[in-house]
Design an enzyme around this catalytic site. Structure first.
Site, short mmCIF file in Angstrom:
data_model
loop_
_atom_site.label_atom_id
_atom_site.label_comp_id
_atom_site.label_asym_id
_atom_site.label_seq_id
_atom_site.Cartn_x
_atom_site.Cartn_y
_atom_site.Cartn_z
N ALA A 1 1.26 31.75 69.22
CA ALA A 1 0.57 32.15 67.99
C ALA A 1 -0.07 33.49 68.26
O ALA A 1 -1.29 33.62 68.36
CB ALA A 1 -0.47 31.10 67.57
N ASN B 1 11.39 41.26 59.51
CA ASN B 1 10.75 39.99 59.84
C ASN B 1 10.02 39.48 58.60
O ASN B 1 8.92 39.92 58.29
CB ASN B 1 9.77 40.19 61.00
N CYS C 1 6.20 36.46 57.48
CA CYS C 1 4.84 36.97 57.41
C CYS C 1 4.18 36.44 56.14
O CYS C 1 4.85 36.18 55.14
CB CYS C 1 4.82 38.50 57.36
N LYS D 1 15.59 38.71 59.15
CA LYS D 1 15.37 37.63 60.11
C LYS D 1 14.72 36.47 59.37
O LYS D 1 13.60 36.59 58.86
CB LYS D 1 14.47 38.10 61.25
N THR E 1 11.13 31.50 64.90
CA THR E 1 10.59 30.29 65.52
C THR E 1 10.36 29.19 64.50
O THR E 1 10.20 29.44 63.31
CB THR E 1 9.27 30.59 66.23
N GLY F 1 12.60 28.80 72.52
CA GLY F 1 13.19 28.28 73.74
C GLY F 1 14.32 27.30 73.50
O GLY F 1 14.72 27.04 72.35
N GLY G 1 16.76 30.00 72.03
CA GLY G 1 17.07 29.26 73.24
C GLY G 1 18.28 29.75 74.01
O GLY G 1 18.85 29.00 74.80
#
Length: 326
Positions: free
Chosen positions: A71, A128, A131, A168, A196, A220, A248
């Site tokens: 975060a 991005n 947001c 994205k 994420t 991940g 990942g």
């Protein structure tokens, strides 16, 4: 490096499909201690905003099984410092630079794209959209097709013609395909999938959330199956739209999985925190995986998982029969 792994993202030609994921490569200086950045297909910057931001207070990172919760709050120096200090250094490294942009309003995204319009060395823009939209009660742009499309439209209108714009997208939405379609209709040249996943962890020692901000973004290996599914779905709906697969990627076989699902490139993120050489290593392993499967070009593997059983792409070299020995 062989031509086997060359790829394209819209008008952007890349020598190979391995990128850094936004926010995971620092300014580039951190990774340059370990390998020549020009070996990457491209370097994706940390999301740049109009003003400098300190980010959220600590703790803002915590490990989870097969993943990482963060975060960060998009800390960064702001667009002016980025253009004066960070971008020129990256250009000196002879690396293709994809600039990630983040904002809190459609106008802010457009202004950032305009600020980049006449700046040399920008190979692409990644938008991005994960947001908060200050004009819509703080709801994320990425969760609404019209909001995400409005941001892409503003960036495309102000970006330099010919510079690819990639949207994205976030995975925790009702229908990522609908949002992807809206972004492409608004002018996105490609898509980055995925950002994420929102999650949280509670520390059994303190009996409190592990992050100051309570929730954070999960990345991940834990999210790779979700990311591969998103890529597969979107490629099925938009087979001609380039996709960067993220989530990942820690090995060449992970990268191949994304490519078979429909990605033209992959971005390495969380793996960089424990293996700064992950980018070149993943590329080497991917080349080996393609060669082992006698796939002559990476382009022939893109979306191969969508083909019917028994389909043999034209560039796959058949297995030679073993010669009998006397």
């Amino acid at each position: 490096m062989s031509d086997r792994v060359r790829t394209t993202l819209g008008a952007l030609e890349l020598p190979n499909p391995v990128l850094t994921a936004s926010g995971c490569g620092g300014t580039g200086r951190e990774l340059a201690q370990f390998f020549d950045l020009s070996r990457l297909g491209a370097f994706v910057t940390t999301s740049v905003m109009a003003q400098a931001r300190a980010g959220r207070p600590t703790p803002r990172v915590t490990e989870t099984p097969s993943g990482l919760l963060t975060a960060m709050g998009l800390p960064g120096p702001g667009i002016e410092t980025f253009l004066e200090r960070d971008l020129p250094w990256l250009i000196e490294q002879d690396v293709r630079v994809i600039v990630s942009l983040a904002g809190n309003s459609v106008e802010e995204y457009g202004d950032l794209a305009l600020r980049l319009r006449h700046v040399p060395g920008v190979a692409g823009i990644e938008v991005n959209v994960a947001c908060p939209n200050v004009e819509d009660r703080g709801r994320m742009f990425a969760r609404h097709p019209s909001a995400a499309a409005a941001v892409v439209r503003a960036v495309r209108a102000h970006a330099r013609p010919g510079v690819p714009v990639l949207a994205k997208l976030a995975p925790d939405v009702t229908d990522i395909v609908t949002i992807a379609l809206a972004c492409v209709d608004a002018g996105a040249d490609g898509l980055t999938l995925i950002n994420t996943l929102e999650g949280m962890a509670i520390d059994p020692g303190t009996l409190r959330p592990g992050l100051t901000g309570v929730s954070g973004g999960l990345s991940g290996p834990a999210i790779r199956p979700v990311a591969v599914h998103c890529v597969y779905q979107v490629h099925a709906a938009l087979p001609s739209t380039p996709i960067v697969g993220v989530g990942g990627v820690a090995s060449g076989l992970d990268a191949l999985e994304f490519i078979l699902a429909g990605a033209s490139a992959v971005a390495v993120g969380t793996a960089l925190f424990h293996d700064p050489n992950a980018g070149p290593r993943v590329l080497r392993e991917l080349e080996e995986a393609l060669a082992a499967r006698r796939i002559a070009r990476l382009a022939d593997a893109v979306g191969l998982a969508h083909k019917p059983a028994g389909y043999v792409p034209p560039q796959v070299r058949p297995q030679e029969p073993e010669k009998e020995t006397l």
